[in-house]
Design an enzyme around this catalytic site. Structure first.
Site: not given
Length: 559
Positions: A54, A86, A128-129, A199, A449, A475
């Protein structure tokens, strides 16, 4: 344009005055000239690392944006912040660091910007974060800012079909159940992630990328191009030009991130069947600007918002497909036409959202983005549930979930690992309600998650025969009747801490209910006898986080 705004409102602290001679000497050691000193300084923050696909090409993207900033009379200063994976962190202790990293990202960007007196900020994020963390820093600093998503991964191919990392997680469950061979499992592992990018489904990263455009912090059309697409060169050009323009105009995040803009953020999450994690990130972003944003706001917006994009995990398509039909602007146009978007909200273009969408046409002959006359579902993909088991509420992703109500006996676990072991031993049976507790923001700590557990359950063919609830979270790739963010959390003595094996639990997303068949008198007895578990960490980042974090329904912030 704010004619009184000084484009060097921060950097003059260092670039001017005899008392800052020593500070400027450090800058000259890095090659800065008198001209560089006189120009606005733009922090270009990238969550680059080699921990996850990512983020692996964010440094080159930051370099490209910095070159454009130079062309338009700015002095870019690149720096990195952390980002945890993640996907790699899932299913073990590493996931405890995930939500904590959001705070570290926001804090670290804030500290770099304040210390070095940068006038404006470009924030580039992937996993993600890092997306909400970067946006929280923008809101907190309130300097001219543009957000750039690093881009989605291309889908993999396996047996003639598009596959994503979700398929790998669920394949592990299928292998444990004896449904696929070790060779098939390995082939899926090798196929799902073909290169750089986040993702591919409408999981947390792509959901938050859509949010960035809906809320107005990202330039229109910059969120959907894949990370490796050649078209990203034009995106970098737009971002470099854009940050210099809004720094000149004095357009601040506080003018963009309003209550109505936050509702737009929830609306695009609901309209795309997006990740339940926005129920954490949007209240946290609101908190940075002193805006109250609650579960009630989330429910109200989701109720009025149809699902207009048929995206995984609840649907069929991935972000590449969105890009091919016009990107996030196509989704926003469908939402605007459906009357579920506040079109008068200001954005980083200096125009309103509705003005940005003028001329956007939703292509015909495709099924990725729907119109209000042909929605995937008449109401949004998020639901809030409450009851004697969750007075503060819990969150369910309803998009693509075939069964929205379930009543059954509780199977109770005090951590994710114990539950996963029981799943692997095939001890979870049709009709059960799996309860995983002491995994909340404070109790986990870090609110892990549960993708490993949920994927294993789905992989065993029990996805719609078992419900799962937790004070942890899920997730964006999770599917099935799964309730996260249950509050108050077990560590605070919430009712989830008082559930016993075999208690009859009801989850009903349609009715907004999460309850268990225990009398008030019995609950009072259990509460009187309850004792919290010992903190799992007594030093370091996780201990500090546990000591300061607030409840999930308020965004799990640490202020």
């Amino acid at each position: 344009m704010d004619m009184s705004f000084d484009p060097k409102h921060r950097s003059r602290t260092i670039s001017e005055g005899a008392d800052k001679t020593a500070a400027r000497s450090y800058l000259r050691a890095m090659g800065l000239t008198d001209q560089d000193m006189q120009q606005p300084w733009v922090g270009v923050a990238a969550a680059w690392n080699e921990a996850t696909p990512c983020n692996v090409n964010l440094d080159e993207q930051a370099t490209a944006v910095a070159e454009v900033i130079k062309q338009f009379g700015g002095t870019p200063r690149r720096f990195h912040t952390i980002a945890v994976s993640d996907g790699i962190g899932n299913g073990h202790e590493g996931m405890k660091a995930s939500l904590v990293s959001r705070e570290v990202i926001a804090d670290s960007v804030e500290l770099m910007m304040r210390t070095h007196c940068y006038d404006a900020l470009v924030g580039i994020a992937g996993c993600d974060k890092s997306l909400p963390g970067m946006m929280m820093a923008m809101a907190r600093l309130d300097v001219p800012s543009v957000f750039l998503y690093g881009g989605t991964i291309m889908p993999g191919r396996y047996k003639g079909k598009d596959v994503t990392v979700q398929d790998a997680f669920e394949a592990a469950g299928a292998y444990a159940a004896g449904k696929i061979t070790a060779e098939e499992l390995h082939d899926i592992e090798c196929a799902v992630c073909p290169g750089a990018g986040s993702c591919g489904g409408q999981y947390t990263a792509n959901t938050m990328a859509c949010v960035a455009e809906a809320i107005g912090l990202a330039l229109p059309g910059t969120s959907a191009p894949p990370a490796v697409a050649s078209e990203r060169a034009s995106v970098w050009q737009e971002v470099g030009e854009g940050i210099m323009r809004i720094n000149k105009d004095g357009l601040l995040p506080s003018k963009i991130i309003t209550k109505k803009a936050l509702e737009n953020a929830i609306a695009i999450g609901a309209a795309t069947g997006g990740s339940t994690n926005i129920a954490l990130h949007i209240p946290a972003l609101a908190y940075e600007l002193g805006i109250e944003f609650t579960f009630d706001d989330i429910q109200r917006v989701s109720d009025r918002t149809p699902i207009l994009a048929d995206l995984r995990p609840g649907g069929r398509f991935v972000m590449l497909d969105v890009y091919n039909v016009g990107g996030v602007p196509a989704i926003l146009k469908a939402m605007l036409d459906a009357g579920v978007l506040h079109g008068d909200c200001l954005t980083v273009t200096g125009k309103t959202l509705a003005q940005n969408l003028e001329g956007v046409v939703i292509p015909s002959g495709q099924e990725v983005v729907r119109t209000k006359d042909n929605p995937v579902s008449s109401h949004g993909g998020l639901a809030i549930v409450r009851g004697n088991l969750a007075p503060d509420g819990g969150v369910i992703k309803t998009a693509g979930v075939k069964k929205l109500a379930h009543t059954g006996p509780a199977r109770v676990f005090d951590c994710e690992e114990d539950c996963m072991a029981a799943v692997q031993r095939r001890e979870i049976q049709k009709g059960d309600v799996v309860v995983i507790r002491y995994e909340g923001p404070k109790g986990g700590p870090g609110m892990r998650e549960m993708l490993g557990v949920t994927s294993a359950i789905v992989g065993q063919g029990l996805g719609y025969d078992v419900a799962l609830l937790t004070d942890g979270r899920f997730s964006g790739a999770t599917r099935g009747l799964m309730v996260g963010h249950v509050g108050p959390e077990a560590m605070d003595g919430g009712p989830i801490a008082l559930v016993k094996e075999g208690d009859i639990v009801t989850v009903d997303a349609d009715k907004g209910e999460l309850s268990f068949q225990v009398s008030d008198e019995e609950l009072a007895k259990r509460k009187a006898a309850w004792k919290p578990i010992q903190p799992r960490y007594t030093k370091g980042a996780l201990a500090k986080y546990a000591a300061h974090v607030g409840p999930a329904h308020l965004g799990a912030v640490t202020h």
